[in-house]
Design a protein around this motif. Structure first.
Motif, PDB file in Angstrom:
ATOM      1  N   GLU A  46      -9.980  -0.725  -8.414  1.00  0.00           N
ATOM      2  CA  GLU A  46     -10.213  -0.214  -6.947  1.00  0.00           C
ATOM      3  C   GLU A  46     -10.144  -1.355  -5.849  1.00  0.00           C
ATOM      4  OE1 GLU A  46     -14.008   1.599  -7.557  1.00  0.00           O
ATOM      5  OE2 GLU A  46     -13.144   3.507  -8.064  1.00  0.00           O
ATOM      6  N   ALA A  47     -10.500  -2.313  -6.261  1.00  0.00           N
ATOM      7  CA  ALA A  47     -10.365  -3.583  -5.345  1.00  0.00           C
ATOM      8  C   ALA A  47      -8.843  -3.961  -5.044  1.00  0.00           C
ATOM      9  CB  ALA A  47     -11.020  -4.951  -5.700  1.00  0.00           C
ATOM     10  N   MET A  48      -8.147  -3.991  -5.901  1.00  0.00           N
ATOM     11  CA  MET A  48      -6.765  -4.354  -5.760  1.00  0.00           C
ATOM     12  C   MET A  48      -6.112  -3.049  -5.005  1.00  0.00           C
ATOM     13  SD  MET A  48      -5.920  -5.923  -9.324  1.00  0.00           S
ATOM     14  CE  MET A  48      -3.949  -6.168  -8.736  1.00  0.00           C
ATOM     15  N   LEU A  49      -6.259  -1.755  -5.345  1.00  0.00           N
ATOM     16  CA  LEU A  49      -6.005  -0.700  -4.500  1.00  0.00           C
ATOM     17  C   LEU A  49      -6.262  -0.871  -3.217  1.00  0.00           C
ATOM     18  CD1 LEU A  49      -6.231   1.952  -7.147  1.00  0.00           C
ATOM     19  CD2 LEU A  49      -3.983   1.071  -6.478  1.00  0.00           C
ATOM     20  N   CYS A  50      -7.466  -0.920  -2.738  1.00  0.00           N
ATOM     21  CA  CYS A  50      -7.998  -1.053  -1.422  1.00  0.00           C
ATOM     22  C   CYS A  50      -7.447  -2.157  -0.555  1.00  0.00           C
ATOM     23  CB  CYS A  50      -9.426  -1.378  -1.248  1.00  0.00           C
ATOM     24  SG  CYS A  50     -10.481  -0.310  -1.917  1.00  0.00           S
ATOM     25  N   PHE A  51      -6.877  -3.454  -1.218  1.00  0.00           N
ATOM     26  CA  PHE A  51      -6.022  -4.566  -0.532  1.00  0.00           C
ATOM     27  C   PHE A  51      -4.597  -4.188  -0.376  1.00  0.00           C
ATOM     28  CE2 PHE A  51      -9.934  -7.033  -1.552  1.00  0.00           C
ATOM     29  CZ  PHE A  51     -10.588  -7.085  -0.341  1.00  0.00           C
ATOM     30  N   GLY A  52      -4.151  -2.959  -0.894  1.00  0.00           N
ATOM     31  CA  GLY A  52      -2.737  -2.919  -0.602  1.00  0.00           C
ATOM     32  C   GLY A  52      -2.020  -2.857  -1.918  1.00  0.00           C
ATOM     33  N   ALA A  53      -2.461  -3.093  -2.782  1.00  0.00           N
ATOM     34  CA  ALA A  53      -1.485  -3.029  -4.192  1.00  0.00           C
ATOM     35  C   ALA A  53      -0.922  -1.854  -4.589  1.00  0.00           C
ATOM     36  CB  ALA A  53      -2.341  -3.824  -5.221  1.00  0.00           C
ATOM     37  N   SER A  54       0.272  -1.924  -5.135  1.00  0.00           N
ATOM     38  CA  SER A  54       0.754  -0.603  -5.514  1.00  0.00           C
ATOM     39  C   SER A  54      -0.007  -0.146  -6.830  1.00  0.00           C
ATOM     40  CB  SER A  54       2.350  -0.590  -5.767  1.00  0.00           C
ATOM     41  OG  SER A  54       2.508  -1.652  -6.847  1.00  0.00           O
ATOM     42  N   ARG A  55       0.403   1.111  -7.202  1.00  0.00           N
ATOM     43  CA  ARG A  55      -0.162   1.582  -8.751  1.00  0.00           C
ATOM     44  C   ARG A  55       0.334   0.483  -9.790  1.00  0.00           C
ATOM     45  NH1 ARG A  55       0.890   7.522 -10.062  1.00  0.00           N
ATOM     46  NH2 ARG A  55       2.988   7.265  -9.460  1.00  0.00           N
ATOM     47  N   TRP A  56       1.525   0.068  -9.695  1.00  0.00           N
ATOM     48  CA  TRP A  56       1.955  -0.782 -10.786  1.00  0.00           C
ATOM     49  C   TRP A  56       1.257  -2.305 -10.635  1.00  0.00           C
ATOM     50  CZ3 TRP A  56       3.442  -0.650 -15.280  1.00  0.00           C
ATOM     51  CH2 TRP A  56       4.036  -1.830 -16.025  1.00  0.00           C
ATOM     52  N   GLU A  57       1.175  -2.541  -9.427  1.00  0.00           N
ATOM     53  CA  GLU A  57       0.586  -4.031  -9.543  1.00  0.00           C
ATOM     54  C   GLU A  57      -0.848  -4.046  -9.752  1.00  0.00           C
ATOM     55  OE1 GLU A  57       2.950  -5.648  -5.544  1.00  0.00           O
ATOM     56  OE2 GLU A  57       1.155  -4.278  -5.290  1.00  0.00           O
ATOM     57  N   ALA A  58      -1.604  -2.863  -9.406  1.00  0.00           N
ATOM     58  CA  ALA A  58      -3.029  -2.946  -9.860  1.00  0.00           C
ATOM     59  C   ALA A  58      -3.216  -2.672 -11.384  1.00  0.00           C
ATOM     60  CB  ALA A  58      -3.802  -1.655  -9.061  1.00  0.00           C
ATOM     61  N   LEU A  59      -2.265  -1.877 -12.046  1.00  0.00           N
ATOM     62  CA  LEU A  59      -2.316  -1.718 -13.481  1.00  0.00           C
ATOM     63  C   LEU A  59      -1.762  -2.193 -14.361  1.00  0.00           C
ATOM     64  CD1 LEU A  59      -2.536   2.406 -12.923  1.00  0.00           C
ATOM     65  CD2 LEU A  59      -4.451   0.835 -13.677  1.00  0.00           C
ATOM     66  N   ARG A  60      -0.741  -3.121 -14.056  1.00  0.00           N
ATOM     67  CA  ARG A  60       0.091  -3.761 -14.869  1.00  0.00           C
ATOM     68  C   ARG A  60      -0.595  -4.719 -15.998  1.00  0.00           C
ATOM     69  NH1 ARG A  60       3.276  -8.611 -12.992  1.00  0.00           N
ATOM     70  NH2 ARG A  60       3.061  -9.827 -15.101  1.00  0.00           N
TER      71      ARG A  60
END
Length: 187
Positions: A46-60
């Motif tokens: 959730e923190a990565m998504l809040c800071f603008g990461a894409s789905r792939w960047e957060a879940l890779r």
């Protein structure tokens, strides 16, 4: 492997049965790993998504770790075949009168086919489930990994209103979470 014709039922059906059976196990392990890792690392995702990461960047990192975990049985089976264990198919061919080298070659081809199909199944199932729990907005959809209201969650309510697990084990609940996440992607 000189099949003539190549799609003879006596060769094709057992071979594909072994491949599909192992692929299903790998895919289930991959989905289970993704869901448990997303649940455990919910705050980080959730923190990565809040800071603008894409789905792939957060879940890779989660998908990579889940794929590694799910591939362990296949990699182990390939690494010990012939040295420590002689699989049933190979020993059956030898006992049936086939040449030992032909049986060993056939077993190697089958093991590599299984490893390749498991790798494809694990990656595709893991990415599908990961993208099911994080939608295109991107937002973590925790309701897709909850156990509330799922078929098979038996048990009784305690006095404080919480449910106690019934006959289903925690492992089977995780598997059902996997199938629920995949089913939600189809909707």
């Amino acid at each position: 492997m000189n099949f003539d014709p190549p799609l003879t039922a006596s060769k094709f059906i057992p071979t594909m049965g072994m491949v599909y059976g192992n692929t299903m196990v790998g895919a289930a392990l991959g989905m289970e790993s993704v869901l448990s890792l997303v649940d455990a690392r919910r705050d980080t995702v959730e923190a990565m998504l809040c800071f603008g990461a894409s789905r792939w960047e957060a879940l890779r990192p989660i998908v990579v770790e889940a794929a590694r975990t799910a591939m362990i049985p296949s990699i182990t089976a390939v690494s010990i075949t012939g040295l420590i264990s002689i699989p049933g198919m190979m020993s059956g061919q030898i006992l049936g009168g086939a040449d030992v080298m032909d049986a060993a070659r056939y077993q190697q081809v089958i093991m590599f086919m299984i490893a390749a199909s498991v790798a494809l199944g694990v990656v595709s199932a893991s990415v599908t489930v990961a993208f099911a729990v994080v939608d295109s907005k991107p937002m973590l959809r925790t309701e897709k990994i909850s156990t509330k209201g799922m078929v098979g969650f038996s048990g009784s309510k305690s006095q404080n209103g919480t449910r106690t697990p019934g006959l289903r084990s925690e492992r089977s609940m995780v598997r059902m979470k996997s199938w629920r996440a995949v089913a939600n992607t189809v909707e």
